[in-house]
Scaffold this motif. Structure first.
Motif, PDB file in Angstrom:
ATOM      1  N   UNK A 131       0.836  -1.206   0.000  1.00  0.00           N
ATOM      2  CA  UNK A 131       0.000   0.000   0.000  1.00  0.00           C
ATOM      3  C   UNK A 131       0.877   1.265   0.000  1.00  0.00           C
ATOM      4  N   UNK A 132       0.488   2.213  -0.808  1.00  0.00           N
ATOM      5  CA  UNK A 132       1.224   3.478  -0.873  1.00  0.00           C
ATOM      6  C   UNK A 132       2.328   3.478  -1.913  1.00  0.00           C
ATOM      7  N   UNK A 133       2.701   2.277  -2.446  1.00  0.00           N
ATOM      8  CA  UNK A 133       3.757   2.235  -3.466  1.00  0.00           C
ATOM      9  C   UNK A 133       3.280   2.887  -4.756  1.00  0.00           C
ATOM     10  N   UNK A 134       4.223   3.469  -5.487  1.00  0.00           N
ATOM     11  CA  UNK A 134       3.910   3.994  -6.833  1.00  0.00           C
ATOM     12  C   UNK A 134       4.223   2.884  -7.821  1.00  0.00           C
ATOM     13  N   UNK A 135       3.294   2.565  -8.725  1.00  0.00           N
ATOM     14  CA  UNK A 135       3.550   1.515  -9.709  1.00  0.00           C
ATOM     15  C   UNK A 135       3.448   2.101 -11.113  1.00  0.00           C
ATOM     16  N   UNK A 136       4.219   1.508 -12.053  1.00  0.00           N
ATOM     17  CA  UNK A 136       4.176   1.994 -13.443  1.00  0.00           C
ATOM     18  C   UNK A 136       2.833   1.666 -14.093  1.00  0.00           C
ATOM     19  N   UNK A 137       2.313   0.459 -13.810  1.00  0.00           N
ATOM     20  CA  UNK A 137       1.053   0.028 -14.410  1.00  0.00           C
ATOM     21  C   UNK A 137       0.074  -0.269 -13.286  1.00  0.00           C
ATOM     22  N   UNK A 138      -1.128   0.236 -13.380  1.00  0.00           N
ATOM     23  CA  UNK A 138      -2.096  -0.138 -12.343  1.00  0.00           C
ATOM     24  C   UNK A 138      -3.386  -0.698 -12.921  1.00  0.00           C
ATOM     25  N   UNK A 139      -3.852  -0.159 -14.084  1.00  0.00           N
ATOM     26  CA  UNK A 139      -5.129  -0.590 -14.618  1.00  0.00           C
ATOM     27  C   UNK A 139      -5.088  -0.369 -16.131  1.00  0.00           C
ATOM     28  N   UNK A 140      -5.562  -1.335 -16.913  1.00  0.00           N
ATOM     29  CA  UNK A 140      -5.236  -1.361 -18.342  1.00  0.00           C
ATOM     30  C   UNK A 140      -5.950  -0.319 -19.197  1.00  0.00           C
ATOM     31  N   UNK A 141      -7.045   0.274 -18.704  1.00  0.00           N
ATOM     32  CA  UNK A 141      -7.610   1.393 -19.473  1.00  0.00           C
ATOM     33  C   UNK A 141      -6.644   2.581 -19.434  1.00  0.00           C
ATOM     34  N   UNK A 142      -6.027   2.771 -18.249  1.00  0.00           N
ATOM     35  CA  UNK A 142      -5.108   3.909 -18.076  1.00  0.00           C
ATOM     36  C   UNK A 142      -3.772   3.680 -18.770  1.00  0.00           C
ATOM     37  N   UNK A 143      -3.392   2.429 -18.938  1.00  0.00           N
ATOM     38  CA  UNK A 143      -2.127   2.155 -19.608  1.00  0.00           C
ATOM     39  C   UNK A 143      -1.898   0.656 -19.709  1.00  0.00           C
ATOM     40  N   UNK A 144      -1.389   0.219 -20.866  1.00  0.00           N
ATOM     41  CA  UNK A 144      -1.135  -1.193 -21.102  1.00  0.00           C
ATOM     42  C   UNK A 144       0.177  -1.290 -21.887  1.00  0.00           C
ATOM     43  N   UNK A 145       1.094  -2.172 -21.472  1.00  0.00           N
ATOM     44  CA  UNK A 145       2.422  -2.185 -22.118  1.00  0.00           C
ATOM     45  C   UNK A 145       2.370  -2.472 -23.617  1.00  0.00           C
ATOM     46  N   UNK A 146       1.469  -3.354 -24.060  1.00  0.00           N
ATOM     47  CA  UNK A 146       1.398  -3.673 -25.495  1.00  0.00           C
ATOM     48  C   UNK A 146       0.916  -2.447 -26.264  1.00  0.00           C
ATOM     49  N   UNK A 147      -0.112  -1.802 -25.703  1.00  0.00           N
ATOM     50  CA  UNK A 147      -0.639  -0.588 -26.345  1.00  0.00           C
ATOM     51  C   UNK A 147       0.424   0.513 -26.330  1.00  0.00           C
ATOM     52  N   UNK A 148       1.141   0.591 -25.199  1.00  0.00           N
ATOM     53  CA  UNK A 148       2.133   1.664 -25.087  1.00  0.00           C
ATOM     54  C   UNK A 148       3.265   1.495 -26.095  1.00  0.00           C
ATOM     55  N   UNK A 149       3.618   0.250 -26.388  1.00  0.00           N
ATOM     56  CA  UNK A 149       4.661   0.024 -27.395  1.00  0.00           C
ATOM     57  C   UNK A 149       4.247   0.687 -28.713  1.00  0.00           C
ATOM     58  N   UNK A 150       2.998   0.409 -29.108  1.00  0.00           N
ATOM     59  CA  UNK A 150       2.475   0.981 -30.359  1.00  0.00           C
ATOM     60  C   UNK A 150       2.404   2.512 -30.277  1.00  0.00           C
ATOM     61  N   UNK A 151       1.953   3.011 -29.132  1.00  0.00           N
ATOM     62  CA  UNK A 151       1.800   4.469 -28.976  1.00  0.00           C
ATOM     63  C   UNK A 151       3.153   5.184 -29.074  1.00  0.00           C
ATOM     64  N   UNK A 152       4.172   4.563 -28.450  1.00  0.00           N
ATOM     65  CA  UNK A 152       5.514   5.180 -28.511  1.00  0.00           C
ATOM     66  C   UNK A 152       6.060   5.088 -29.929  1.00  0.00           C
ATOM     67  N   UNK A 153       5.776   3.955 -30.582  1.00  0.00           N
ATOM     68  CA  UNK A 153       6.313   3.773 -31.930  1.00  0.00           C
ATOM     69  C   UNK A 153       5.707   4.793 -32.897  1.00  0.00           C
TER      70      UNK A 153
END
Ligand code: PLP
Length: 401
Positions: free
Chosen positions: A37-59
């Motif tokens: 509890x209280x930790x900051x995480x890179x990914x928390x919920x897939x509507x807000x961010x998803x690694x596969x989607x982010x790969x495409x978005x960055x590309x």
């Protein structure tokens, strides 16, 4: 910095897995664990961010030379997102020939939200300047229009927009970043129906937005996360895979278009061909300066001696279907299909006649495509002894008498 083709194949490296997988994995998890509890995480919920989607978005941000990219569940969701950053009372200029779905979204949705729109011929800078009002916030257009392939200078429109402190938004579905980079020409946002050339195989519906700056990107991210029209990880993977071969496909598609056009130019059944690659037009002049190539779509008008419906019905390789940008060649009659929603007189006034044929050429052998077109033309010629008078009935349907 790596070259464009290398960027297509590799994207931006994301070292986020320990399997050594060559391709970005499809992450299906909708939620992510917090260590405590209280930790900051890179990914928390897939509507807000998803690694596969982010790969495409960055590309796509990299390919467009933008600050950030956003992937949506369709091209229309992407277009919705760029208009959704405006408020009631804002005024937006829009190009004269937009994709029909964009017109519908503007007329039947955004106008009801209190945003006003003025249609303007974006090829006429004087008209654009005259249409700008005190509350004008943006200009939205397609640099190459469908189905007549009219070309607007992104550079010139963006210069006018900058002078008046308004945003330039470009739907560059037809050209893709391989053939044109609107942000480099001065635009602020570029949108794509990634359903078309970017994915390239007619097997996914997807949309992308790229913002030139992080500040503009934040506005799109808010809409993406708040409304939630995100691209699924499976579809993001299909677009990623399609992008790897974008330039190879488009090179072949453009070669095929050139071969087919040179065949059609010698045919008396064809009275007009619309393609920015044909020299001697203003469209060609602009495209030559702002594009690396002229794309895989062209249209042509059949002479009255050819029955247009019979022509498309006789094609075997070119499939009768809307959409464009895939490995297989598609053909359609815009008057009857993609633009059927416009009132008949509007279609005719815009030059979208029942004899206009639109082709989106694929990567087949050009000889086979030409043979297909040649035999369909022969089959569709109206016999000389039958007197045919073509009339439009009250519904705008072509009636042969
Ligand atoms: C130029 C253009 N923009 C946007 C769209 C909408 O994209 P989608 O069908 O992916 O929602 C299309 C679809 O044909 C299009 O041709």
């Amino acid at each position: 910095m790596t070259g464009f083709n290398t960027q297509l194949v590799h994207g931006k490296e994301i070292k986020d897995n320990n399997t050594g997988a060559i391709n970005m994995p499809i992450y299906n998890s909708s939620t992510y664990q917090y260590p405590k509890i209280g930790d900051k995480v890179r990914w928390d919920y897939a509507r807000s961010g998803n690694p596969t989607r982010e790969f495409l978005e960055k590309q796509v941000a990299q390919l467009e030379n933008g600050a950030c990219g956003f992937a949506f569940a369709s091209g229309m969701a992407a277009i919705h997102a760029v208009f959704a950053i405006f408020k009631p009372g804002d005024h937006i200029l829009i190009g004269q020939q937009l994709y029909g779905g964009t017109y519908r979204l503007i007329n039947q949705y955004f106008k009801l939200q209190g945003i006003t729109f003025t249609t303007v011929d974006t090829r006429n800078l004087k008209k654009v300047e005259e249409a700008i009002q005190d509350n004008t916030k943006a200009i939205y257009f397609e640099p190459v229009t469908n189905p007549l392939l009219h070309v607007t200078s992104v550079k010139k429109i963006a210069a006018v927009a900058k002078r008046h402190n308004i945003l330039t938004i470009v739907d560059n579905t037809f050209l893709t970043p391989y053939l044109q980079k609107p942000l480099d020409l001065g635009a602020d946002f570029v949108v794509h129906s990634a359903t078309k050339y970017l994915s390239g195989h007619s097997d996914v519906i997807a949309g992308l937005v790229v913002a030139k700056t992080f500040a503009l990107g934040e506005k799109i991210y808010f809409v993406q996360n708040a409304l939630g029209g995100v691209l699924s990880p499976e579809s993001a993977n299909l677009v990623r895979r399609g992008i790897q071969t974008l330039s190879v496909r488009l090179d072949r598609q453009q070669q095929n278009v050139a071969a087919i056009i040179s065949f059609l130019q010698g045919r008396r059944e064809v009275v007009q061909i619309n393609y920015p690659g044909i020299s001697g037009t203003k469209d060609h002049e602009i495209a030559q300066h702002e594009c690396r190539g002229f794309g895989g779509v062209f249209s042509f008008t059949l002479s009255p001696a050819v029955n247009a419906s019979s022509f498309v019905n006789h094609l075997r390789l070119l499939k009768l279907a809307v959409s464009l940008g895939a490995v297989e060649s598609l053909v359609e009659i815009p008057y009857e299909m993609s633009h059927a929603e416009l009132p008949p007189r509007e279609r005719i006034n815009a030059g979208i006649t029942p004899q206009l044929i639109r082709c989106a050429i694929g990567i087949e052998d050009s000889e086979d495509l030409i043979a297909d077109i040649k035999s369909a033309l022969a089959a569709a010629v109206i016999p000389k002894n039958s007197t045919v008078v073509s009339l439009l009935n009250s519904k705008g349907t072509l009636v042969n008498k």
